[in-house]
Design a protein around this motif. Structure first.
Motif, PDB file in Angstrom:
ATOM      1  N   ASP A 208       0.852  -1.189   0.000  1.00 22.52           N
ATOM      2  CA  ASP A 208       0.000   0.000   0.000  1.00 22.52           C
ATOM      3  C   ASP A 208       0.888   1.239   0.000  1.00 22.52           C
ATOM      4  O   ASP A 208       1.664   1.450   0.933  1.00 22.52           O
ATOM      5  CB  ASP A 208      -0.891  -0.004   1.244  1.00 22.52           C
ATOM      6  CG  ASP A 208      -1.900   1.125   1.270  1.00 22.52           C
ATOM      7  OD1 ASP A 208      -1.664   2.160   0.586  1.00 22.52           O
ATOM      8  OD2 ASP A 208      -2.910   1.006   1.987  1.00 22.52           O
ATOM      9  N   ASP A 286      -1.808   5.111 -16.672  1.00 19.46           N
ATOM     10  CA  ASP A 286      -3.249   4.997 -16.843  1.00 19.46           C
ATOM     11  C   ASP A 286      -3.610   4.667 -18.285  1.00 19.46           C
ATOM     12  O   ASP A 286      -4.492   3.831 -18.541  1.00 19.46           O
ATOM     13  CB  ASP A 286      -3.927   6.299 -16.412  1.00 19.46           C
ATOM     14  CG  ASP A 286      -5.428   6.146 -16.251  1.00 19.46           C
ATOM     15  OD1 ASP A 286      -5.861   5.212 -15.560  1.00 19.46           O
ATOM     16  OD2 ASP A 286      -6.167   6.958 -16.840  1.00 19.46           O
ATOM     17  N   THR A 290      -3.627   0.557 -18.889  1.00 21.64           N
ATOM     18  CA  THR A 290      -4.997   0.090 -19.127  1.00 21.64           C
ATOM     19  C   THR A 290      -5.083  -0.649 -20.452  1.00 21.64           C
ATOM     20  O   THR A 290      -5.674  -1.739 -20.541  1.00 21.64           O
ATOM     21  CB  THR A 290      -5.970   1.282 -19.118  1.00 21.64           C
ATOM     22  OG1 THR A 290      -5.899   1.937 -17.853  1.00 21.64           O
ATOM     23  CG2 THR A 290      -7.393   0.815 -19.385  1.00 21.64           C
ATOM     24  N   GLU A 296      -4.712  -4.852 -12.268  1.00 20.09           N
ATOM     25  CA  GLU A 296      -5.690  -3.858 -11.825  1.00 20.09           C
ATOM     26  C   GLU A 296      -5.251  -3.171 -10.540  1.00 20.09           C
ATOM     27  O   GLU A 296      -5.539  -1.992 -10.327  1.00 20.09           O
ATOM     28  CB  GLU A 296      -7.056  -4.517 -11.631  1.00 20.09           C
ATOM     29  CG  GLU A 296      -8.157  -3.564 -11.140  1.00 20.09           C
ATOM     30  CD  GLU A 296      -8.315  -2.312 -12.010  1.00 20.09           C
ATOM     31  OE1 GLU A 296      -8.573  -1.231 -11.433  1.00 20.09           O
ATOM     32  OE2 GLU A 296      -8.171  -2.405 -13.247  1.00 20.09           O
ATOM     33  N   GLU A 297      -4.535  -3.894  -9.684  1.00 22.50           N
ATOM     34  CA  GLU A 297      -4.023  -3.272  -8.461  1.00 22.50           C
ATOM     35  C   GLU A 297      -3.103  -2.105  -8.786  1.00 22.50           C
ATOM     36  O   GLU A 297      -3.173  -1.057  -8.141  1.00 22.50           O
ATOM     37  CB  GLU A 297      -3.270  -4.303  -7.614  1.00 22.50           C
ATOM     38  CG  GLU A 297      -2.704  -3.716  -6.325  1.00 22.50           C
ATOM     39  CD  GLU A 297      -1.884  -4.720  -5.530  1.00 22.50           C
ATOM     40  OE1 GLU A 297      -1.001  -4.265  -4.774  1.00 22.50           O
ATOM     41  OE2 GLU A 297      -2.112  -5.933  -5.663  1.00 22.50           O
ATOM     42  N   TYR A 298      -2.241  -2.271  -9.792  1.00 19.92           N
ATOM     43  CA  TYR A 298      -1.369  -1.180 -10.210  1.00 19.92           C
ATOM     44  C   TYR A 298      -2.184   0.019 -10.676  1.00 19.92           C
ATOM     45  O   TYR A 298      -1.918   1.165 -10.295  1.00 19.92           O
ATOM     46  CB  TYR A 298      -0.480  -1.621 -11.376  1.00 19.92           C
ATOM     47  CG  TYR A 298       0.638  -2.575 -11.072  1.00 19.92           C
ATOM     48  CD1 TYR A 298       0.827  -3.118  -9.801  1.00 19.92           C
ATOM     49  CD2 TYR A 298       1.523  -2.956 -12.082  1.00 19.92           C
ATOM     50  CE1 TYR A 298       1.857  -4.004  -9.555  1.00 19.92           C
ATOM     51  CE2 TYR A 298       2.560  -3.847 -11.843  1.00 19.92           C
ATOM     52  CZ  TYR A 298       2.723  -4.364 -10.582  1.00 19.92           C
ATOM     53  OH  TYR A 298       3.747  -5.241 -10.339  1.00 19.92           O
ATOM     54  N   LEU A 299      -3.160  -0.258 -11.537  1.00 17.11           N
ATOM     55  CA  LEU A 299      -3.931   0.832 -12.137  1.00 17.11           C
ATOM     56  C   LEU A 299      -4.738   1.576 -11.077  1.00 17.11           C
ATOM     57  O   LEU A 299      -4.828   2.808 -11.107  1.00 17.11           O
ATOM     58  CB  LEU A 299      -4.851   0.270 -13.217  1.00 17.11           C
ATOM     59  CG  LEU A 299      -4.149  -0.462 -14.381  1.00 17.11           C
ATOM     60  CD1 LEU A 299      -5.179  -1.020 -15.348  1.00 17.11           C
ATOM     61  CD2 LEU A 299      -3.177   0.468 -15.102  1.00 17.11           C
ATOM     62  N   ARG A 300      -5.296   0.836 -10.125  1.00 11.80           N
ATOM     63  CA  ARG A 300      -6.060   1.483  -9.058  1.00 11.80           C
ATOM     64  C   ARG A 300      -5.154   2.382  -8.219  1.00 11.80           C
ATOM     65  O   ARG A 300      -5.497   3.552  -7.958  1.00 11.80           O
ATOM     66  CB  ARG A 300      -6.714   0.423  -8.167  1.00 11.80           C
ATOM     67  CG  ARG A 300      -7.384   1.012  -6.920  1.00 11.80           C
ATOM     68  CD  ARG A 300      -7.948  -0.072  -6.008  1.00 11.80           C
ATOM     69  NE  ARG A 300      -6.967  -1.037  -5.574  1.00 11.80           N
ATOM     70  CZ  ARG A 300      -6.068  -0.834  -4.601  1.00 11.80           C
ATOM     71  NH1 ARG A 300      -6.027   0.336  -3.965  1.00 11.80           N
ATOM     72  NH2 ARG A 300      -5.225  -1.781  -4.252  1.00 11.80           N
ATOM     73  N   LYS A 301      -4.023   1.872  -7.789  1.00  8.47           N
ATOM     74  CA  LYS A 301      -3.132   2.663  -6.945  1.00  8.47           C
ATOM     75  C   LYS A 301      -2.579   3.868  -7.709  1.00  8.47           C
ATOM     76  O   LYS A 301      -2.383   4.944  -7.120  1.00  8.47           O
ATOM     77  CB  LYS A 301      -2.002   1.777  -6.412  1.00  8.47           C
ATOM     78  CG  LYS A 301      -2.483   0.753  -5.394  1.00  8.47           C
ATOM     79  CD  LYS A 301      -1.345   0.000  -4.727  1.00  8.47           C
ATOM     80  CE  LYS A 301      -0.631  -0.951  -5.636  1.00  8.47           C
ATOM     81  NZ  LYS A 301       0.368  -1.788  -4.906  1.00  8.47           N
ATOM     82  N   ASN A 302      -2.347   3.712  -8.994  1.00 12.01           N
ATOM     83  CA  ASN A 302      -1.900   4.849  -9.801  1.00 12.01           C
ATOM     84  C   ASN A 302      -2.954   5.945  -9.846  1.00 12.01           C
ATOM     85  O   ASN A 302      -2.641   7.125  -9.694  1.00 12.01           O
ATOM     86  CB  ASN A 302      -1.562   4.378 -11.209  1.00 12.01           C
ATOM     87  CG  ASN A 302      -1.105   5.517 -12.102  1.00 12.01           C
ATOM     88  OD1 ASN A 302      -0.076   6.127 -11.878  1.00 12.01           O
ATOM     89  ND2 ASN A 302      -1.910   5.820 -13.127  1.00 12.01           N
ATOM     90  N   ARG A 303      -4.206   5.538 -10.024  1.00 11.32           N
ATOM     91  CA  ARG A 303      -5.280   6.543 -10.056  1.00 11.32           C
ATOM     92  C   ARG A 303      -5.407   7.241  -8.700  1.00 11.32           C
ATOM     93  O   ARG A 303      -5.714   8.435  -8.637  1.00 11.32           O
ATOM     94  CB  ARG A 303      -6.604   5.873 -10.436  1.00 11.32           C
ATOM     95  CG  ARG A 303      -6.691   5.437 -11.900  1.00 11.32           C
ATOM     96  CD  ARG A 303      -8.107   5.015 -12.272  1.00 11.32           C
ATOM     97  NE  ARG A 303      -8.533   3.814 -11.557  1.00 11.32           N
ATOM     98  CZ  ARG A 303      -8.391   2.569 -12.016  1.00 11.32           C
ATOM     99  NH1 ARG A 303      -7.813   2.359 -13.194  1.00 11.32           N
ATOM    100  NH2 ARG A 303      -8.812   1.537 -11.310  1.00 11.32           N
ATOM    101  N   GLU A 304      -5.150   6.524  -7.632  1.00 13.22           N
ATOM    102  CA  GLU A 304      -5.300   7.089  -6.295  1.00 13.22           C
ATOM    103  C   GLU A 304      -4.169   8.045  -5.919  1.00 13.22           C
ATOM    104  O   GLU A 304      -4.315   8.823  -4.968  1.00 13.22           O
ATOM    105  CB  GLU A 304      -5.366   5.953  -5.261  1.00 13.22           C
ATOM    106  CG  GLU A 304      -6.636   5.127  -5.363  1.00 13.22           C
ATOM    107  CD  GLU A 304      -6.594   3.864  -4.510  1.00 13.22           C
ATOM    108  OE1 GLU A 304      -7.639   3.180  -4.399  1.00 13.22           O
ATOM    109  OE2 GLU A 304      -5.516   3.551  -3.954  1.00 13.22           O
TER     110      GLU A 304
END
Length: 411
Positions: A208, A286, A290, A296-304
């Motif tokens: 995290d 992103d 994508t 998906e974990e990478y993409l989510r944390k990148n967006r956050e």
């Protein structure tokens, strides 16, 4: 890339010359070079006897650019989590040679390579460049990551971490004593500085970015060990708690600083700790991540972390926190490093400040401002020439016309 042009004495005529130390632009200046060093900068006159004149009078000339957060000696980012383990140390070093060539051709004559999964391949690449075996920028290298087991510096999610090759776990440390021992080992192997993982990571499974990993005590053990051997420490740190731990421990710089809060910004300013914030590559992750179906974990944390990091960057600029240029190249294709300049201007810097962050300021962070980062007598003859004026359009730096490293014209 054509063969380098070697000359013991050069006289380089410039159109505009960016003096990053004073933040001014000079015209009709000529740069005298002997071997690999600048000897004089003065209004142009007759070519000195025995010197070769280079006519760069149609260009704006700047110091060679510096990227303080690269991963040249790595297999690169992709949807395949196992790619680093599938790529042998020898193959990793050869890929690194390719990446180094692209980076130099893009005008980045110096980099700080901040870690590789295949430990010590960055040292081998640096040494090959220094020996003249392969073209590339001056490299300052970390050797490996100092990280917790299964932390942000580990290759997680492929095989049980205990089964990873030994060269992928050179910096694993669970205690302050282990962290100090691993630090000493890496320096003995030739590391120029030490890279610690103070929080989880965006591009690491099961970690995290907001959570601290190495403790303040572990980080302090690294800093003290490195300092005793004349080396500095940088800390990968996204979350505010981890950033504060690293600042209190005495690190020289913070990488990413994505979730930095106002207290941590004030601490960085008060302590003189540098921030190296990679505010370009979130868009690349992103978009391409994508499209290529990265985890998906990478993409989510990148967006956050992307937008909030840029907010923190803007605050840091306004507060006068020390900021230096670093892109996380290797996450995106090498050679595109200069794309970050436009983002730095968009989020608060003047074009001159952005240029200074990748020249004189970056050299200051490295402790090499008497050798690198400006066009002045005694510095290495590292130069780039671009069409147009990057102070009017910073994207001019994305396409360099000429590159010189140590008096050798490599592009």
């Amino acid at each position: 890339m054509p063969a380098p042009l070697h000359a013991s004495d050069l006289y380089v005529a410039t159109g505009k010359l960016v003096d990053v130390r004073t933040g001014t632009v000079l015209t009709d200046q000529c740069i005298s070079i002997t071997n690999d060093k600048i000897t004089a900068v003065a209004p142009c006159g007759a070519t000195p006897k025995g010197a070769k004149r280079l006519d760069w009078s149609a260009f704006t000339v700047l110091p060679g650019l510096i990227d303080l957060h690269t991963h040249l000696a790595d297999a690169g980012q992709s949807a395949d989590l196992a790619l680093p383990i599938k790529t042998s140390p020898a193959a990793t070093a050869l890929i690194g040679a390719h990446n180094a060539r692209l980076t130099l051709a893009a005008g980045f004559t110096t980099v700080r390579d901040v870690g590789t999964y295949r430990g010590l391949t960055d040292i081998a690449l640096r040494d090959a460049i220094n020996a003249g075996h392969v073209p590339g920028p001056r490299m300052f290298v970390a050797g490996a990551y100092i990280t917790l087991p299964k932390g942000g510096g580990e290759l997680n999610g492929v095989v049980p971490n205990e089964e990873l090759p030994a060269d992928m776990r050179l910096g694993i440390a669970s205690t302050p004593e282990e962290a100090a021992t691993k630090t000493a080992f890496l320096i003995e192997q030739g590391a120029d500085f030490i890279k610690t993982i103070a929080t989880g990571a965006v591009l690491a499974i099961g970690t995290d970015p907001g959570e601290p990993e190495l403790t303040e005590a572990q980080l302090r053990a690294v800093v003290q060990t490195a300092k005793a051997k004349g080396k500095f420490v940088t800390a990968h740190a996204h979350g505010a708690v981890g950033i504060k731990n690293a600042i209190r421990a005495g690190v020289r710089s913070i990488e990413h600083a994505s979730l930095i809060d106002d207290e941590a910004l004030a601490m960085a300013k008060a302590s003189g700790t540098w921030l190296v914030m990679d505010i370009y590559n979130g868009d690349y992750i992103d978009d391409i991540g994508t499209r290529e179906k990265w985890p998906e974990e990478y993409l989510r944390k990148n967006r956050e972390t992307t937008d909030v990091q840029r907010i923190g960057f803007t605050k840091a600029v306004k507060m006068g926190v020390k900021l230096a240029f670093g892109t996380d190249s290797g996450v995106y294709p090498h050679g595109q490093n200069a794309k970050q300049f436009a983002y730095m201007v968009r989020y608060g810097m003047t074009p001159m400040q952005a240029i200074q962050s990748a020249t004189v300021r970056a050299a200051e962070l490295l402790g090499k401002d008497d050798e690198l980062g400006s066009i002045a007598p005694g510095r290495f003859a590292d130069l780039v020439a671009v069409d147009g004026n990057p102070l009017n359009d910073i994207t001019a730096l994305e396409n360099v016309a000429h590159v010189m490293k140590g008096g050798n014209t490599v592009r």
